[in-house]
Design a protein around this motif. Sequence first.
Motif, PDB file in Angstrom:
ATOM      1  N   GLU A 136      10.680  -9.518  33.049  1.00  0.00           N
ATOM      2  CA  GLU A 136      10.129 -10.062  31.864  1.00  0.00           C
ATOM      3  C   GLU A 136       8.709 -10.379  32.367  1.00  0.00           C
ATOM      4  OE1 GLU A 136      11.536 -14.891  32.179  1.00  0.00           O
ATOM      5  OE2 GLU A 136      12.660 -13.433  30.892  1.00  0.00           O
ATOM      6  N   GLY A 184      22.663  -0.186  42.556  1.00  0.00           N
ATOM      7  CA  GLY A 184      23.118   1.212  42.345  1.00  0.00           C
ATOM      8  C   GLY A 184      24.570   1.329  41.503  1.00  0.00           C
ATOM      9  N   ALA A 185      24.986   0.189  41.047  1.00  0.00           N
ATOM     10  CA  ALA A 185      26.268   0.309  40.515  1.00  0.00           C
ATOM     11  C   ALA A 185      26.395  -0.832  39.254  1.00  0.00           C
ATOM     12  CB  ALA A 185      27.254  -0.160  41.613  1.00  0.00           C
ATOM     13  N   GLY A 244      18.644  -1.676  41.617  1.00  0.00           N
ATOM     14  CA  GLY A 244      19.435  -2.792  42.074  1.00  0.00           C
ATOM     15  C   GLY A 244      20.297  -2.202  43.391  1.00  0.00           C
ATOM     16  N   GLY A 270      14.674  -6.352  32.869  1.00  0.00           N
ATOM     17  CA  GLY A 270      14.812  -6.979  31.643  1.00  0.00           C
ATOM     18  C   GLY A 270      13.769  -6.902  30.375  1.00  0.00           C
ATOM     19  N   TYR A 310      27.526  -3.569  36.322  1.00  0.00           N
ATOM     20  CA  TYR A 310      28.286  -4.954  36.530  1.00  0.00           C
ATOM     21  C   TYR A 310      27.423  -5.639  37.452  1.00  0.00           C
ATOM     22  CZ  TYR A 310      31.832  -2.962  33.591  1.00  0.00           C
ATOM     23  OH  TYR A 310      32.473  -2.300  32.511  1.00  0.00           O
ATOM     24  N   THR A 312      19.607  -6.943  39.350  1.00  0.00           N
ATOM     25  CA  THR A 312      19.002  -6.782  40.286  1.00  0.00           C
ATOM     26  C   THR A 312      18.570  -8.117  41.454  1.00  0.00           C
ATOM     27  OG1 THR A 312      17.064  -7.336  38.571  1.00  0.00           O
ATOM     28  CG2 THR A 312      17.248  -5.230  39.149  1.00  0.00           C
ATOM     29  N   THR A 350      14.662  -0.098  35.539  1.00  0.00           N
ATOM     30  CA  THR A 350      13.833  -0.966  36.693  1.00  0.00           C
ATOM     31  C   THR A 350      13.136   0.175  37.602  1.00  0.00           C
ATOM     32  OG1 THR A 350      15.744  -0.450  38.487  1.00  0.00           O
ATOM     33  CG2 THR A 350      16.265  -2.442  37.290  1.00  0.00           C
ATOM     34  N   ASP A 359      24.615  -0.400  31.641  1.00  0.00           N
ATOM     35  CA  ASP A 359      24.156  -0.922  32.944  1.00  0.00           C
ATOM     36  C   ASP A 359      23.237   0.255  33.575  1.00  0.00           C
ATOM     37  OD1 ASP A 359      24.743  -3.445  32.878  1.00  0.00           O
ATOM     38  OD2 ASP A 359      26.588  -3.228  33.720  1.00  0.00           O
TER      39      ASP A 359
END
Length: 240
Positions: free
Chosen positions: A16, A136-137, A134, A55, A139, A142, A81, A74
């Motif tokens: 943001e 890479g998965a 993040g 975000g 749920y 970051t 990102t 996700d």
Amino acid sequence: MSSPSYKRILLKLSGEVLMGNQQFGIDSDFVAELAKEVKAAKDTGLEICLVIGGGNIFRGMAGAAKGMDRAQADYMGMLATVMNALAMQNALEQLGVQTRVQSAVQMDAVCEPVIRRRAERHLEKGRVVIFAAGVGAPYFTTDSGAALRAAEMRCDALLKGTSVDGVYDADPKTNPDAKRYDSVDYDTVLADNLKVMDASAVALCRDNNIPIVVFSIREKGNLARVLAGEGVQTIVQKGA
Ligand code: UDP
């Protein structure tokens, strides 16, 4: 407050903050301002790892709330990102700062995969390493990605640059009596569910004894002030 003696930091920026004053997306003027802050910090001799959220473009939870499959949403968030990482890379390189983007979701045409030893080498050579996607998965967030990279890159602190100037005991936007902590223990953050980062990220920092410094990145020069131990901030650490 005495000046913290960090050699290597991980700077986490929420997506943001890349919006500037927009409601969505990337404000390139604002990204350029953020890049100046990062350059100023780097020019003091710090090694800098960066993690940027998504975000401002897409959050998996928002997609799931509208009926999308959560994991699918996700992955879209993770791709957001990567866009932010590329925008920051561009802004930093326009200032002459050497950078590399490493993504946890492999994307050979645009960036490197995450390879810890290669990232080490980049830092040694004075490059800023921007970690995208993040952990890479699905749920995860970051924030968890930032805590993970801070641990594996052995950063001295995780700095979370966001829109608020620290951690409060209640939401300062809705509660005028909310008090800001100067320093707070990881366990208080977790037990009281204080809004710092998600619980898995806080626990990872606690278990690896990585201080989390929460500060507002929206004010000019604040990153430098915080690094000098002078800015308004909250430090999440052991025994606070
Ligand atoms: N995301 C994910 N796994 C990760 C990192 C991110 O699934 O390891 C997705 C998730 O949907 C998240 C979105 O990417 O909502 C954007 O990241 P985040 O919400 O952390 O961004 P920020 O709030 O920092 O802007």
